[in-house]
Design a protein around this motif. Structure first.
Motif, PDB file in Angstrom:
ATOM      1  N   PRO A 209       0.869  -1.183   0.000  1.00  0.00           N
ATOM      2  CA  PRO A 209       0.000   0.000   0.000  1.00  0.00           C
ATOM      3  C   PRO A 209       0.899   1.224   0.000  1.00  0.00           C
ATOM      4  O   PRO A 209       1.876   1.270   0.735  1.00  0.00           O
ATOM      5  CB  PRO A 209      -0.754  -0.126   1.327  1.00  0.00           C
ATOM      6  CG  PRO A 209       0.136  -0.948   2.213  1.00  0.00           C
ATOM      7  CD  PRO A 209       0.902  -1.869   1.293  1.00  0.00           C
ATOM      8  N   MET A 210       0.623   2.210  -0.828  1.00  0.00           N
ATOM      9  CA  MET A 210       1.476   3.404  -0.879  1.00  0.00           C
ATOM     10  C   MET A 210       0.580   4.630  -0.950  1.00  0.00           C
ATOM     11  O   MET A 210       0.064   4.967  -2.015  1.00  0.00           O
ATOM     12  CB  MET A 210       2.431   3.325  -2.083  1.00  0.00           C
ATOM     13  CG  MET A 210       3.414   2.160  -1.981  1.00  0.00           C
ATOM     14  SD  MET A 210       4.640   2.125  -3.296  1.00  0.00           S
ATOM     15  CE  MET A 210       3.726   1.330  -4.618  1.00  0.00           C
TER      16      MET A 210
ATOM     17  N   ASN B  92      -5.289   0.097   3.298  1.00  0.00           N
ATOM     18  CA  ASN B  92      -4.285   0.363   4.340  1.00  0.00           C
ATOM     19  C   ASN B  92      -4.475   1.749   4.959  1.00  0.00           C
ATOM     20  O   ASN B  92      -4.762   2.717   4.253  1.00  0.00           O
ATOM     21  CB  ASN B  92      -2.895   0.264   3.695  1.00  0.00           C
ATOM     22  CG  ASN B  92      -1.770   0.689   4.612  1.00  0.00           C
ATOM     23  OD1 ASN B  92      -1.345   1.844   4.604  1.00  0.00           O
ATOM     24  ND2 ASN B  92      -1.266  -0.235   5.408  1.00  0.00           N
TER      25      ASN B  92
ATOM     26  N   PHE C 150      -3.208   4.558   8.428  1.00  0.00           N
ATOM     27  CA  PHE C 150      -2.201   4.931   9.429  1.00  0.00           C
ATOM     28  C   PHE C 150      -2.862   5.033  10.808  1.00  0.00           C
ATOM     29  O   PHE C 150      -3.898   5.677  10.944  1.00  0.00           O
ATOM     30  CB  PHE C 150      -1.588   6.298   9.096  1.00  0.00           C
ATOM     31  CG  PHE C 150      -0.661   6.312   7.891  1.00  0.00           C
ATOM     32  CD1 PHE C 150      -0.305   5.147   7.213  1.00  0.00           C
ATOM     33  CD2 PHE C 150      -0.119   7.511   7.451  1.00  0.00           C
ATOM     34  CE1 PHE C 150       0.559   5.178   6.117  1.00  0.00           C
ATOM     35  CE2 PHE C 150       0.740   7.561   6.361  1.00  0.00           C
ATOM     36  CZ  PHE C 150       1.077   6.397   5.692  1.00  0.00           C
TER      37      PHE C 150
ATOM     38  N   GLY D   6      11.384   1.369   1.031  1.00  0.00           N
ATOM     39  CA  GLY D   6      11.013   2.730   0.686  1.00  0.00           C
ATOM     40  C   GLY D   6       9.810   3.167   1.506  1.00  0.00           C
ATOM     41  O   GLY D   6       9.058   2.351   2.011  1.00  0.00           O
TER      42      GLY D   6
ATOM     43  N   GLY E 240      13.519  -3.800   0.000  1.00  0.00           N
ATOM     44  CA  GLY E 240      14.643  -4.130  -0.869  1.00  0.00           C
ATOM     45  C   GLY E 240      14.400  -5.313  -1.789  1.00  0.00           C
ATOM     46  O   GLY E 240      15.345  -5.814  -2.403  1.00  0.00           O
TER      47      GLY E 240
ATOM     48  N   MET F  91       6.142  -5.579  -2.058  1.00  0.00           N
ATOM     49  CA  MET F  91       7.049  -4.695  -2.791  1.00  0.00           C
ATOM     50  C   MET F  91       6.374  -3.356  -3.080  1.00  0.00           C
ATOM     51  O   MET F  91       5.247  -3.321  -3.582  1.00  0.00           O
ATOM     52  CB  MET F  91       7.437  -5.329  -4.127  1.00  0.00           C
ATOM     53  CG  MET F  91       8.034  -6.726  -4.016  1.00  0.00           C
ATOM     54  SD  MET F  91       8.791  -7.268  -5.568  1.00  0.00           S
ATOM     55  CE  MET F  91       7.447  -7.085  -6.731  1.00  0.00           C
ATOM     56  N   GLY F  92       7.075  -2.284  -2.769  1.00  0.00           N
ATOM     57  CA  GLY F  92       6.569  -0.950  -3.070  1.00  0.00           C
ATOM     58  C   GLY F  92       7.328  -0.330  -4.221  1.00  0.00           C
ATOM     59  O   GLY F  92       6.776  -0.068  -5.291  1.00  0.00           O
TER      60      GLY F  92
ATOM     61  N   TYR G 253       8.639  12.138 -10.596  1.00  0.00           N
ATOM     62  CA  TYR G 253       8.905  11.018  -9.676  1.00  0.00           C
ATOM     63  C   TYR G 253       9.490   9.845 -10.474  1.00  0.00           C
ATOM     64  O   TYR G 253      10.491   9.243 -10.088  1.00  0.00           O
ATOM     65  CB  TYR G 253       7.589  10.634  -8.997  1.00  0.00           C
ATOM     66  CG  TYR G 253       7.657   9.794  -7.728  1.00  0.00           C
ATOM     67  CD1 TYR G 253       8.839   9.187  -7.287  1.00  0.00           C
ATOM     68  CD2 TYR G 253       6.507   9.619  -6.955  1.00  0.00           C
ATOM     69  CE1 TYR G 253       8.857   8.426  -6.116  1.00  0.00           C
ATOM     70  CE2 TYR G 253       6.516   8.867  -5.794  1.00  0.00           C
ATOM     71  CZ  TYR G 253       7.692   8.261  -5.381  1.00  0.00           C
ATOM     72  OH  TYR G 253       7.701   7.515  -4.233  1.00  0.00           O
TER      73      TYR G 253
ATOM     74  N   GLY H  29      13.000   2.719  -2.051  1.00  0.00           N
ATOM     75  CA  GLY H  29      13.857   1.854  -1.248  1.00  0.00           C
ATOM     76  C   GLY H  29      15.193   1.600  -1.914  1.00  0.00           C
ATOM     77  O   GLY H  29      15.452   2.057  -3.043  1.00  0.00           O
TER      78      GLY H  29
HETATM   79  C1  LIG Z   1       5.991   5.476  -2.157  1.00  0.00           C
HETATM   80  C2  LIG Z   1       5.784   4.595  -0.955  1.00  0.00           C
HETATM   81  C3  LIG Z   1       4.693   4.840  -0.131  1.00  0.00           C
HETATM   82  C4  LIG Z   1       4.444   3.992   0.952  1.00  0.00           C
HETATM   83  N1  LIG Z   1       3.306   4.199   1.690  1.00  0.00           N
HETATM   84  C5  LIG Z   1       2.943   3.259   2.610  1.00  0.00           C
HETATM   85  C6  LIG Z   1       1.655   3.322   3.211  1.00  0.00           C
HETATM   86  O1  LIG Z   1       0.848   4.221   2.937  1.00  0.00           O
HETATM   87  N2  LIG Z   1       1.340   2.343   4.091  1.00  0.00           N
HETATM   88  C7  LIG Z   1       2.197   1.317   4.399  1.00  0.00           C
HETATM   89  O2  LIG Z   1       1.838   0.457   5.197  1.00  0.00           O
HETATM   90  N3  LIG Z   1       3.414   1.242   3.835  1.00  0.00           N
HETATM   91  C8  LIG Z   1       3.798   2.183   2.943  1.00  0.00           C
HETATM   92  N4  LIG Z   1       5.016   2.074   2.328  1.00  0.00           N
HETATM   93  C9  LIG Z   1       5.958   1.004   2.730  1.00  0.00           C
HETATM   94  C10 LIG Z   1       5.612  -0.309   2.028  1.00  0.00           C
HETATM   95  O3  LIG Z   1       4.501  -0.914   2.644  1.00  0.00           O
HETATM   96  C11 LIG Z   1       6.767  -1.349   2.086  1.00  0.00           C
HETATM   97  O4  LIG Z   1       7.165  -1.570   3.407  1.00  0.00           O
HETATM   98  C12 LIG Z   1       7.959  -0.954   1.259  1.00  0.00           C
HETATM   99  O5  LIG Z   1       7.607  -0.389   0.036  1.00  0.00           O
HETATM  100  C13 LIG Z   1       8.836  -2.188   1.014  1.00  0.00           C
HETATM  101  O6  LIG Z   1      10.093  -1.844   0.539  1.00  0.00           O
HETATM  102  P1  LIG Z   1      10.457  -1.591  -1.016  1.00  0.00           P
HETATM  103  O7  LIG Z   1       9.970  -0.198  -1.292  1.00  0.00           O
HETATM  104  O8  LIG Z   1      11.926  -1.723  -1.028  1.00  0.00           O
HETATM  105  O9  LIG Z   1       9.734  -2.615  -1.831  1.00  0.00           O
HETATM  106  C14 LIG Z   1       5.318   2.909   1.248  1.00  0.00           C
HETATM  107  C15 LIG Z   1       6.431   2.691   0.417  1.00  0.00           C
HETATM  108  C16 LIG Z   1       6.669   3.511  -0.681  1.00  0.00           C
HETATM  109  C17 LIG Z   1       7.845   3.224  -1.572  1.00  0.00           C
END
Ligand SMILES: Cc1cc2nc3c(=O)[nH]c(=O)nc-3n(C[C@H](O)[C@H](O)[C@H](O)COP(=O)(O)O)c2cc1C
Length: 360
Positions: free
Chosen positions: A23-24, A73, A75, A183, A221, A241-242, A257, A329
């Protein structure tokens, strides 16, 4: 043809592949969520900044595009406590940036979104998603119980073993072990000792797997099949993965971006509190670097986000890379532009080849 790496968690979630779109908040939408779901992964939508009265429409948009399971998702941060001294100091620091873009006076502190609360809960109960996940802890039992009664699975992220144990005791069904490579915002909660909650995915995942009696998803990662194979070897039942999904065709992020992501190497990312007041990993730019000295003197999360919101928005609209928060990330350079379904299929195929290669 994409083969199978189905884990028990896949069966429980009703998905084909152990791949979760993170979720992002601000960077996921119904199209991306549905594309991942339709490809057999789990799509998650970051709804932290979605007003509760819009949740029904977001859910309907996802349902219109897929009949697969999905995750919403939220906060669950503490409501920020006002600190006029810190707020004034941040206003003064931001004013030159606002002047540079002709944005007038920096607004006074106001939270851009509230923590998950009763109105969110009511909206979810009206049309319950199959999975609900939380960042920064979990809501109370009075919130989780009605969600569980509607069949929702509850997920949350942990950055330490202590947090994972706490989540298990407080009603989580699945834990995301979020390593320091990740990330976006660190899911850290229980205390403000952010500096030490920086355990890497390789060390964190097996320790959480050993500590709790529930499925663990590895995050941080992971951006290709080697990462998926490694996560499964560590005992995770899926990866979240984000950063890898940010660059997919369906991702709603803007072109500046995308450019920042495609130009970045892992060492260009850094964990910082300067954008929002909580630690999050993003690509170093002028704002991140020039605000570093106020890192520990900021108003509570998410007040800084509200105060610098107009600056980030104007910079984004004008294609100025100095000021937006480009969350990413450490695996940023492993990602490539492709369709979300192609990414899901590719990493499953790659992981199978890696696993076959190891056993051969
Ligand atoms: C742009 C972005 C926004 C994110 N927003 C959230 C969020 O709203 N809620 C959440 O639980 N995690 C959020 N995350 C963290 C992700 O859930 C996850 O832990 C992370 O992306 C995993 O690492 P990676 O980016 O290396 O794949 C976000 C990550 C990114 C990159």
């Amino acid at each position: 043809m994409t083969g199978m790496l189905k884990t028990d968690l896949c069966i429980r979630l009703g998905i084909d592949h152990p791949v979760v779109l993170a979720p992002m908040a601000g960077s996921t939408n119904a199209t991306l969520v549905a594309a991942v779901g339709n490809a057999g992964g789990l799509g998650s939508h970051g709804c932290a900044a979605v007003p509760p009265d819009r949740l029904g429409a977001e859910t309907a948009a996802i349902r219109a595009a897929t009949n697969r399971p999905f995750n919403l998702n939220f906060f669950v941060h503490r409501t920020p406590v006002a600190d006029p001294g810190r707020e004034k100091a941040l206003q003064a620091r931001l004013q030159p940036f606002f002047d540079e873009l002709d944005l007038g006076p920096v607004p006074s502190a106001a939270a851009p979104f509230p923590p998950f609360g009763t109105t969110h809960l009511e909206a979810l109960l009206a049309d319950p998603p199959p999975i609900v996940s939380f960042h920064f802890g979990l809501p109370g039992a009075d919130t989780l119980a009605p969600l569980k009664a509607k069949g929702c699975l509850n997920v949350s992220s942990a950055t330490t073993v202590a947090q994972a144990r706490w989540l298990e005791e407080h009603g989580a069904d699945v834990i995301v072990a979020q390593g320091a490579e990740a990330g976006g915002h660190r899911g850290t909660f229980l205390n403000d000792d952010y500096a030490s909650a920086m355990i890497g995915t390789l060390a964190l995942v097996p320790q959480i797997v050993d500590a709790v009696d529930m499925p663990v998803v590895a995050a941080g990662g992971i951006a290709d099949g080697r990462g998926l194979a490694a996560a499964l070897a560590l005992g995770a039942q899926a990866v979240q993965m984000g950063t890898a999904f940010l660059q997919t065709d369906e991702s709603p992020i803007d072109s500046s971006y995308r450019t920042a992501l495609s130009d970045a190497e892992g060492e260009r990312t850094q964990v910082t509190k300067v954008f929002s007041g909580r630690p999050a990993r993003g690509i170093r730019n002028r704002y991140l670097e020039q605000m570093a000295d106020v890192e520990h003197d900021l108003p509570d999360f998410p007040l800084p986000y509200g105060m610098n919101g107009a600056l980030r928005k104007a910079a984004t609209e004008r294609g100025i890379a100095d000021f937006p928060s480009f969350w990413a990330g450490q695996a940023v350079a492993l990602a490539r532009p492709e369709a979300a379904a192609a990414l899901v299929e590719r990493i499953v195929d790659e992981a199978q080849a890696v696993i076959a290669g190891l056993s051969g």
